[in-house]
Design a protein around this motif. Structure first.
Motif, PDB file in Angstrom:
ATOM      1  N   ASP A   1     -29.290  11.310  34.461  1.00  0.00           N
ATOM      2  CA  ASP A   1     -30.472  12.333  34.513  1.00  0.00           C
ATOM      3  C   ASP A   1     -30.067  13.460  33.517  1.00  0.00           C
ATOM      4  O   ASP A   1     -31.174  13.928  32.933  1.00  0.00           O
TER       5      ASP A   1
ATOM      6  N   PHE B   1     -30.895  12.331  30.056  1.00  0.00           N
ATOM      7  CA  PHE B   1     -32.514  12.347  29.854  1.00  0.00           C
ATOM      8  C   PHE B   1     -33.049  13.764  29.775  1.00  0.00           C
ATOM      9  O   PHE B   1     -33.783  13.830  28.966  1.00  0.00           O
TER      10      PHE B   1
ATOM     11  N   SER C   1     -32.348  15.584  26.449  1.00  0.00           N
ATOM     12  CA  SER C   1     -32.920  14.626  25.168  1.00  0.00           C
ATOM     13  C   SER C   1     -34.316  15.159  25.128  1.00  0.00           C
ATOM     14  O   SER C   1     -35.090  15.095  24.177  1.00  0.00           O
ATOM     15  N   SER C   2     -35.087  15.203  26.498  1.00  0.00           N
ATOM     16  CA  SER C   2     -36.458  15.246  26.419  1.00  0.00           C
ATOM     17  C   SER C   2     -36.862  16.546  26.384  1.00  0.00           C
ATOM     18  O   SER C   2     -38.125  17.089  26.318  1.00  0.00           O
TER      19      SER C   2
ATOM     20  N   ALA D   1     -39.396  15.245  34.913  1.00  0.00           N
ATOM     21  CA  ALA D   1     -39.567  13.697  35.160  1.00  0.00           C
ATOM     22  C   ALA D   1     -40.543  13.296  36.159  1.00  0.00           C
ATOM     23  O   ALA D   1     -40.964  13.879  36.832  1.00  0.00           O
TER      24      ALA D   1
ATOM     25  N   VAL E   1     -38.353   7.429  37.194  1.00  0.00           N
ATOM     26  CA  VAL E   1     -37.170   7.097  36.618  1.00  0.00           C
ATOM     27  C   VAL E   1     -36.659   5.628  37.459  1.00  0.00           C
ATOM     28  O   VAL E   1     -37.057   5.326  38.577  1.00  0.00           O
TER      29      VAL E   1
ATOM     30  N   SER F   1     -29.096   8.742  25.125  1.00  0.00           N
ATOM     31  CA  SER F   1     -30.423   8.840  25.655  1.00  0.00           C
ATOM     32  C   SER F   1     -31.154   8.945  24.312  1.00  0.00           C
ATOM     33  O   SER F   1     -31.128   9.758  23.690  1.00  0.00           O
TER      34      SER F   1
ATOM     35  N   TYR G   1     -37.920   7.484  27.558  1.00  0.00           N
ATOM     36  CA  TYR G   1     -36.563   7.428  27.108  1.00  0.00           C
ATOM     37  C   TYR G   1     -35.569   6.340  27.843  1.00  0.00           C
ATOM     38  O   TYR G   1     -35.821   6.170  29.002  1.00  0.00           O
ATOM     39  N   ASP G   2     -34.648   5.772  26.884  1.00  0.00           N
ATOM     40  CA  ASP G   2     -33.760   4.865  27.466  1.00  0.00           C
ATOM     41  C   ASP G   2     -32.603   5.372  27.330  1.00  0.00           C
ATOM     42  O   ASP G   2     -32.138   6.008  26.396  1.00  0.00           O
ATOM     43  N   ILE G   3     -31.658   5.332  28.530  1.00  0.00           N
ATOM     44  CA  ILE G   3     -30.448   6.025  28.810  1.00  0.00           C
ATOM     45  C   ILE G   3     -29.252   4.878  28.932  1.00  0.00           C
ATOM     46  O   ILE G   3     -29.652   4.166  30.081  1.00  0.00           O
TER      47      ILE G   3
ATOM     48  N   GLY H   1     -36.611   6.551  31.834  1.00  0.00           N
ATOM     49  CA  GLY H   1     -37.225   7.670  32.572  1.00  0.00           C
ATOM     50  C   GLY H   1     -38.439   8.026  31.733  1.00  0.00           C
ATOM     51  O   GLY H   1     -38.485   8.056  30.471  1.00  0.00           O
TER      52      GLY H   1
END
Length: 240
Positions: free
Chosen positions: A162, A165, A168-169, A178, A181, A199, A211-213, A228
């Motif tokens: 998280d 996440f 990056s976002s 968020a 997720v 991420s 996003y892919d983590i 997420g």
């Protein structure tokens, strides 16, 4: 002085005041103080109207007499109506100047977030790499992160992902929170493992992003996969 002359004189003086304020920016380090200069410019606008009116013997509270107008408006109301567009234009330019001066690159945004993120600090998270809409972070698994089976607690892995996440976002400077997720655990972690979370942005719209983590260990084995979705709330990270 007629209203058009008043407008021209006010515009000239406001431009000068704007330049003075821009010079002040270089002396201020605090972002909030820089934004407060917009309020100062507004006060200057109102002050200059009174000053020019005084210089020209205009009573701002007196009714403005004009043969083509039957409205009972004061000089102040007429002047505000005639000059507000000038003020709006200059304050927009000033705001752009201020935001450009304190705008941060993605790494600076994450550093700003990390300084306030007590939980990520508590986990011992290290920032490895940051690019726009991308983050790579690292964390060592300690004894305090284990569950009753002697493996990494799922909540720890989730929290670690998280954080990646969030970094990056939000690192373009625009705040996002968020919406939903999911996480799949693929390999148990042990004390002493070094986890990495990467991420990556996979879908972006005006108001949301996905996003892919990927979470791996020191052997590059995948420990978990986290996906997420964020909602962009329309505010800057530094405004929260």
């Amino acid at each position: 002085m007629d209203i058009d002359g008043f407008r021209a004189e006010l515009e000239t003086r406001l431009i000068i005041e704007k330049e003075y304020i821009i010079q002040e920016l270089s002396l201020i380090n605090d972002d909030q103080e820089k934004l407060e200069l917009l309020g100062k410019f507004n006060e200057k606008y109102k002050e200059l109207i009174k000053r020019i009116a005084h210089e020209d013997g205009i009573d701002l509270n007196a009714f403005y007499a004009h043969e083509n107008s039957s409205d009972n408006l004061t000089y102040e109301q007429i002047i505000l109506g005639k000059t507000m567009s000038i003020y709006d234009k200059l304050v927009d330019e000033l705001h752009e100047e201020i935001t450009n001066i304190y705008s941060m690159n993605p790494r600076q945004v994450v550093d700003y977030m990390m300084e306030k993120d007590e939980f990520s600090q508590f986990l011992g998270i290290k920032i490895i790499d940051i690019k726009e809409n991308y983050s790579l972070i690292e964390m060592e698994i300690t004894k305090q992160m284990l569950n009753g089976l002697g493996t990494v607690h799922g909540g720890v892995t989730f929290a670690f992902a998280d954080s990646a996440f969030a970094f990056s976002s939000n690192n373009d400077g625009n705040a996002a929170v968020a919406l939903s997720v999911t996480i799949n655990f693929t390999k148990a972690g042990r004390e002493g493992d070094i986890f990495r979370a990467e991420s990556v942005l996979v879908n972006d719209t005006r108001k949301t992003a996905i996003y892919d983590i990927k979470i791996t260990n020191q052997n590059n084995d995948q420990v978990a996969k986290f996906v997420g979705t964020v909602y962009k709330i329309g505010k800057k990270v530094t405004e929260l």
